[in-house]
Write a protein that holds these residues in place. Structure first.
Motif, mmCIF file in Angstrom:
data_model
loop_
_atom_site.group_PDB
_atom_site.id
_atom_site.type_symbol
_atom_site.label_atom_id
_atom_site.label_comp_id
_atom_site.label_asym_id
_atom_site.label_seq_id
_atom_site.Cartn_x
_atom_site.Cartn_y
_atom_site.Cartn_z
ATOM 1 N N ASP B 59 29.049 -22.120 6.495
ATOM 2 C CA ASP B 59 29.874 -23.216 6.994
ATOM 3 C C ASP B 59 28.993 -24.401 7.376
ATOM 4 O O ASP B 59 29.496 -25.476 7.680
ATOM 5 C CB ASP B 59 30.733 -22.744 8.189
ATOM 6 N N GLN B 60 27.674 -24.201 7.348
ATOM 7 C CA GLN B 60 26.753 -25.302 7.657
ATOM 8 C C GLN B 60 26.563 -26.171 6.413
ATOM 9 O O GLN B 60 26.688 -25.685 5.302
ATOM 10 C CB GLN B 60 25.385 -24.721 8.045
ATOM 11 N N PRO B 61 26.227 -27.446 6.611
ATOM 12 C CA PRO B 61 25.941 -28.281 5.437
ATOM 13 C C PRO B 61 24.701 -27.770 4.697
ATOM 14 O O PRO B 61 23.810 -27.172 5.314
ATOM 15 C CB PRO B 61 25.699 -29.675 6.021
ATOM 16 N N PHE B 62 24.660 -28.029 3.396
ATOM 17 C CA PHE B 62 23.626 -27.474 2.553
ATOM 18 C C PHE B 62 22.197 -27.795 3.011
ATOM 19 O O PHE B 62 21.353 -26.899 3.066
ATOM 20 C CB PHE B 62 23.878 -27.910 1.105
ATOM 21 N N PRO B 63 21.878 -29.044 3.375
ATOM 22 C CA PRO B 63 20.495 -29.328 3.794
ATOM 23 C C PRO B 63 20.080 -28.494 5.013
ATOM 24 O O PRO B 63 18.933 -28.050 5.096
ATOM 25 C CB PRO B 63 20.521 -30.815 4.150
ATOM 26 N N VAL B 64 21.023 -28.267 5.913
ATOM 27 C CA VAL B 64 20.717 -27.456 7.086
ATOM 28 C C VAL B 64 20.345 -26.040 6.666
ATOM 29 O O VAL B 64 19.367 -25.455 7.128
ATOM 30 C CB VAL B 64 21.931 -27.414 8.047
ATOM 31 N N ARG B 65 21.143 -25.513 5.728
ATOM 32 C CA ARG B 65 20.886 -24.162 5.251
ATOM 33 C C ARG B 65 19.509 -24.076 4.601
ATOM 34 O O ARG B 65 18.761 -23.128 4.820
ATOM 35 C CB ARG B 65 21.947 -23.756 4.219
ATOM 36 N N TYR B 66 19.192 -25.094 3.791
ATOM 37 C CA TYR B 66 17.907 -25.070 3.099
ATOM 38 C C TYR B 66 16.765 -25.154 4.111
ATOM 39 O O TYR B 66 15.804 -24.394 4.036
ATOM 40 C CB TYR B 66 17.810 -26.217 2.089
ATOM 41 N N TRP B 69 16.340 -21.884 5.776
ATOM 42 C CA TRP B 69 15.707 -20.896 4.899
ATOM 43 C C TRP B 69 14.198 -21.171 4.811
ATOM 44 O O TRP B 69 13.368 -20.269 4.911
ATOM 45 C CB TRP B 69 16.342 -20.959 3.505
ATOM 46 N N LEU B 70 13.870 -22.461 4.639
ATOM 47 C CA LEU B 70 12.478 -22.865 4.483
ATOM 48 C C LEU B 70 11.679 -22.512 5.739
ATOM 49 O O LEU B 70 10.580 -21.958 5.660
ATOM 50 C CB LEU B 70 12.430 -24.371 4.242
ATOM 51 N N GLY B 71 12.279 -22.827 6.878
ATOM 52 C CA GLY B 71 11.603 -22.546 8.141
ATOM 53 C C GLY B 71 11.279 -21.069 8.283
ATOM 54 O O GLY B 71 10.160 -20.686 8.629
#
Lengths: 286, 323, 528
Positions: B59-66, B69-71
């Motif tokens: 439900d989070q916006p895509f950049p947040v998800r990325y 994940w990256l973090g």
């Protein structure tokens, strides 16, 4: 006049080199053969490749059906002929796409050099050092294996080699006298690049193009094996082979003939590409 | 040397990031999104669907998800597989040995076979041997590897019974001696490593060695050496061989990605428990944490392969010094 | 290579006490069954969604009850149970649990484990698709260590089947994150086999549970060898390297000729169908859907593509189910009647291009199929041809499972028509498929709405008396076949090849392994 004369001698030398190479000639003939089949498929196919005829199913090769029929009674010769169309279409379009991108980026990098060049070449090096089949299956599995997507993905991933070659040629050529001369008479950058440099860089591009086609055909067949090739009702050689694999021992003609078509066509392009390289590459001239 | 390696790796990092971003974006924006959790089944109730979406932060916006994940990735946490619900890192790492056991022998055998044949082809250009090797090289370069593999299994395993059909070891070998186990493993390697992976690679390498050798032979210093009266094999071994093998070493490094791609097919055919197979099934299930991790891992393996090739090059060619 | 991502709901393999005397010889212990298939995913019965996982954990876990070869409910962890209706309309099920059951780690099994299992399923945090089975439950309670009571808000006949689900141990999972617990790959159950090891992409091995509360298995072990490619799987079976494998229809004939393999064929629970999106005007007409079924020569399809190993379906109820009305016959192949019905609905070929049209719009639709299964693809290709014969244009589009399902699922519902298979399961409740209330969020993807169907489905759920309930389903079956909410296609038979040395095999619609503890191999034939 002088230019034309120079060209004809170049061609003559090329032809002498090329025609001495029997493998290259055979390859050329195979390529022409499959190209003609692909173009004239609807006229050459003796039967409708798509309409099932279940009374006729699983017939071994016969006079009526030279390459037999499949599980739905469709003529395998007609299907293989139409398969040539899709397989070569994908290959030619994908290679055209990758060559275009390659020429464009390669010539810009080679001509202007500088930061753009080093950035682009770093990028190319890195893409080259990546197992493309991994990216390919990921992309195709996500967006679906339509002909359009296959061309886009395979073309979009395959341009790096060409870009390298074109850049190297441009680097070599731009320091040569004729580009100096062109610049001296005030020709623009674009004009120098595409009227003067590009034609002189054509030889390796042609070789890269010829050798690019087999890669795409084999790539598409590998994708088919993983279940990501062209889907019915369209048919490529890869899909035909893959559809035939379960019948390897009960109806050998189903996988063997499209497999043979892939082999011969890829072989043809490899022979031709190899011959062209020998004939066009000045370093190997004897 | 160390700084050279550091530079190579630092150059590779942006590419890896680029690849992760593209793949992550594709996986999350593709129609159907993530379906790993639902493989083989469908979610019946809306509440359950929403619970899953929230659980995976969809439900989070895509950049947040990325970014998230990256973090986690930088802290060494690759997350859990949506399908297997296991730590991804563990799943990927446990498959590396199998992939190496498949690819390293394939490369070794290819090199050992291709170099002598390629050299022979070059020094006896247009001889029967050259024609034959050229013919077979083209034959194997032009045949789809899965096709070769299936035909080989049908002939060698099913009809002749010489080799096992698939798998890594024979059932029922209870506590075999290391020698028996080793021979058993070799027998299981013949088709996936030798035929599916090896033939095409060997064929390509033969062509490459031959061309590289021809080029050297035609160069002036070889002719000079010959004219000085050095006998044929001395010339070949002392001068031509060394100089023609240098580009071969480079090409071996560059071909690591092809070998890894080929391994994907070989592992699928021969039920070999390697990374390629994991990647294929993860892609089909849209198990994005696994897909991302396998992509990163193969990229890392290729970078490593290239580095090794560079090192070998430096050792073989004393003129090269990396600053 | 085809990854067999089955589109059906998972049918759990279950076990029975029924003693089956298939031969005069006395069973002996020993040997191992080597079973070839694609990889399981999670060996936890409340989480798994795929068939291979269910096959494996079916041997490791037990449910409160189980289903036998005649699809009747039998005791398992519960030795008996009773169902009572309260005056306020609620329903109470009381399970009396066995007292002699041990988990594989030696800890006794109690009602607390059952409570833990169902509470974990109902916990919103748990990633599972099983909660829908228990949505009518109001209260779960442990009455005493061996009595477990479930209170339903209303009479709910399908309830029993949901208690065949494997029970998981509280003492090992309490406080763990169930979604990612290591337990899911090193399971501990109460079933006839004990988990030994899982080597990813190589094999899973389970061994005989000497302390099993039922018949202790004769076989020493079962090994599932993981083989992703169908062709290779068949070669391994033929070579005798594996003993057991599901057989794709196209390999049936050839595998039957292999001497040392016996190919079992038996009716399954799965039916296939063509779904028509009734949100679109062209499919929102009983006549059109009926015509689209009549136009298909399903007999020929069954013969050519399934090699006679499928029967045309008349509804969602498998032929072996008690819900199947014996008087319902499949719609015949009748293209003329199909054309007449379509003309009645306004579809005729006015412009002479060979395709029907209405108000200037051609009768054509995008038809979604799942990529990968050769049989499915051939069915669609033949259907294209049959529809062309009546002037209807089917444009196939094959998609990967994830993409396919997301088009069908809410909120997208972006499709015109599709080919799918489903398994109704042991209980004939079809509420999620055909009740109008399920059109928005449930599996009634095609938006089928019929008041009488709704009434029958509702009555079927609330009626507990068997014969009354059966009559309701017989009526429902008749109505569904008449209305064709979807075009019912086939009941494909299940095909399984087993090495001939195994004795005691009884094929059932729920599979072969349901009585695995009774399988044995004569001593002189034992291999492992």
């Amino acid at each position: 006049m002088a230019v034309i004369k120079k060209k004809s001698t170049f061609l003559a030398i090329f032809w002498r080199q090329f025609s001495r190479n029997r493998m290259a000639l055979a390859g050329g003939m195979l390529v022409v053969f499959f190209t003609v089949i692909a173009i004239l498929a609807p006229f050459l196919a003796p039967h409708d490749p798509r309409t099932p005829n279940i009374r006729n199913r699983m017939q071994p090769p016969s006079e009526e059906h030279l390459l037999g029929t499949d599980a739905l009674g469709r003529d395998m010769l007609s299907r293989t002929i139409h398969g040539a169309r899709i397989s070569l279409l994908i290959a030619v379009l994908a290679v055209a796409l990758s060559i275009t991108i390659g020429i464009l980026l390669g010539s810009l990098a080679g001509y202007y050099g500088g930061l753009f060049d080093s950035l682009l070449m770093r990028f190319v090096d890195l893409v080259l050092s990546f197992p493309t089949l991994y990216l390919l299956i990921t992309l195709v599995a996500l967006v679906g294996p339509s002909i359009f997507m296959l061309v886009l993905v395979m073309g979009g991933l395959g341009w790096t080699g060409t870009a390298r070659i074109v850049r190297a040629e441009f680097l070599r050529l731009r320091e040569q006298e004729f580009s100096e001369a062109a610049r001296a008479i005030g020709a623009g950058n674009l004009r120098i690049m595409f009227r003067h440099l590009l034609p002189n860089a054509m030889a390796p591009i042609i070789v890269a193009t010829t050798l690019g086609v087999p890669g795409v055909i084999l790539g598409e067949s590998a994708l088919s094996f993983l279940g990501l090739g062209v889907l019915p009702p369209e048919m490529s050689w890869g899909t035909l082979v893959n559809a035939g694999l379960p019948f390897f021992r009960t109806a050998w003609w189903l996988p063997i003939f499209p497999g043979l078509a892939i082999f011969l066509c890829v072989l043809g392009f490899n022979f031709l590409g190899d011959g062209l390289r020998d004939a066009l590459d000045p370093r190997l001239k004897r | 040397m160390l700084s050279y390696i550091a530079r190579r790796i630092s150059v590779a990092i942006p590419l890896l990031l680029c690849i992760t971003f593209i793949t992550f974006a594709m996986m999350h924006l593709a129609p159907g999104g993530l379906s790993g959790v639902f493989v083989g089944a469908r979610v019946r109730r809306e509440e359950d669907r929403m619970a899953i979406i929230r659980h995976y932060g969809l439900d989070q916006p895509f950049p947040v998800r990325y970014a998230r994940w990256l973090g986690r990735m930088f802290r060494g946490d690759f997350g859990h597989s949506l399908v297997y619900r296991r730590p991804v890192l563990e799943m990927v790492v446990e498959r590396i040995p199998a992939t190496l056991q498949l690819t390293i022998p394939a490369m070794l055998v290819s090199v050992l076979v291709a170099i002598p044949i390629g050299i022979l082809s070059a020094i006896r250009q247009y001889s029967i041997a050259d024609m034959l090797s050229t013919f077979f090289a083209f034959l194997f370069v032009s045949t789809p590897s899965f096709f070769l593999g299936l035909v080989a299994i049908l002939v060698l395993s099913v009809h002749l019974g010489w080799l096992p059909i698939s798998g890594m070891s024979t059932l029922g070998l209870q506590d075999p001696s290391w020698w028996v186990a080793f021979v058993d493993r070799l027998r299981h390697l013949v088709i996936p490593a030798g035929i599916v992976l090896g033939l095409g690679f060997t064929a390509g390498l033969i062509r490459y060695v031959r061309a590289s050798m021809l080029e050297v032979i035609h160069q002036d210093y070889i002719r000079t050496a010959q004219s000085k009266g050095l006998r044929g094999y001395v010339v070949v071994w002392k001068h031509a061989l060394r100089n023609s093998l240098l580009p071969v070493v480079t090409i071996l490094g560059l071909w690591v990605p092809f070998i890894l791609s080929g391994a994907m097919i070989a592992e699928t055919i021969s039920a070999w428990p390697g990374m390629g197979r994991l990647a294929v099934s993860a892609v089909f299930a849209r198990d994005y944490p696994v897909v991302m991790a396998t992509l990163l891992m193969v990229a890392a393996m290729t970078v490593l392969g290239n580095l090794l090739a560079d090192l070998a090059y430096a050792i073989l060619d004393p003129r090269i010094r990396y600053g | 290579m085809k990854y067999a991502l089955s589109s059906m709901l998972v049918v759990v393999f279950l076990f029975s006490f029924t003693v089956i005397a298939t031969s005069e010889e006395a069973p002996v212990r020993g040997d191992m069954l080597v079973y070839g298939m694609v990889s399981p995913m999670v060996l936890n019965p409340i989480l798994s969604t795929d068939v291979p996982s269910a096959v494996v954990h079916g041997t490791i876990f037990s449910g409160l009850i189980k289903v036998n070869d005649r699809m009747e409910h039998k005791p398992d962890l519960a030795k008996s149970w009773e169902v009572e209706l309260l005056d306020d309309g609620r329903m109470v099920m009381t399970f009396h649990l066995r007292e002699d059951v041990l988990w594989h780690d030696g800890v006794p099994f109690t009602a607390e484990d059952a409570l833990f299992t169902f509470e974990t399923i109902m916990d919103e945090y748990t990633i599972t698709i099983r909660r829908g089975d228990y949505e009518k439950v109001e209260i779960w309670e442990v009455v005493d260590p061996h009595t477990f009571r479930v209170t339903f808000v209303e009479p709910f006949a399908p309830a029993l089947t949901a208690f065949t689900r494997g029970v998981i141990p509280k003492h090992l999972l309490e406080g763990e994150d169930i979604n990612i617990a290591r337990f899911n790959h090193e399971p501990v159950g109460t079933g006839p086999f004990v988990f030994r090891e899982w080597v990813p992409d190589v094999h899973v091995i389970v061994d005989r549970n000497e302390n099993y509360f039922g018949q202790v298995p004769y076989l020493d072990s079962i090994m599932w060898r993981i083989i992703p490619d169908d062709e290779i799987l068949m070669m391994e079976l033929e070579a005798g390297a594996i003993d057991f494998a599901g057989i794709p229809t196209i390999h049936y004939r050839r595998m039957r000729e292999v001497d040392h393999v016996y190919v079992h064929r038996f009716p399954g629970l799965r039916f296939t169908y063509f779904g028509w999106n009734e949100r679109l005007p062209k499919f929102d007409d009983d006549r059109v859907r009926r015509a689209l079924t009549l136009a298909l020569d399903r007999e020929i399809m069954a013969e050519v593509i399934y090699k006679g190993l499928a029967v045309p379906a008349t509804g969602p109820f498998p032929p072996v189910s008690w819900a199947t009305n014996p008087d319902v016959v499949p719609l015949p192949y009748d293209p003329e009647e199909a054309k007449r019905l379509l003309a009645e609905a306004g579809w005729t070929d006015t412009d002479g291009d060979g395709w029907l049209d209405r108000d200037g719009i051609k009768f054509e639709f995008e038809f979604l199929g799942q990529a990968g299964d050769p049989v499915d693809m051939m069915i669609i290709e033949l259907a294209m041809e049959h529809y062309r014969a009546i002037g209807v244009k089917l444009n196939p589009l094959f998609l990967e499972w994830g993409d396919f399902v997301s088009r069908l699922d809410p909120p997208r519902r972006e499709f015109e028509a599709f080919f799918l298979g489903f398994s109704v399961g042991v209980d004939p409740d079809v509420h999620v498929f055909y009740h109008s209330g399920q059109a928005e969020w449930g599996f009634n993807d095609t938006n089928f709405v019929d008041t009488i169907t709704d009434v029958l489905i509702y009555a079927g759920r609330r009626t507990l008396a068997f014969e009354q309930r059966r009559d309701i389903y017989w009526e429902l079956h008749y109505r569904l076949n008449e209305l064709q909410p979807v075009s019912f296609m086939f009941f494909p038979e299940s095909l399984v090849g087993v090495e001939r040395r195994f004795r005691g095999i009884v094929p059932t619609p729920v599979g072969l392994l349901w009585n695995i503890e009774y399988w044995w191999v004569p001593e002189d034939l034992q291999r492992h």
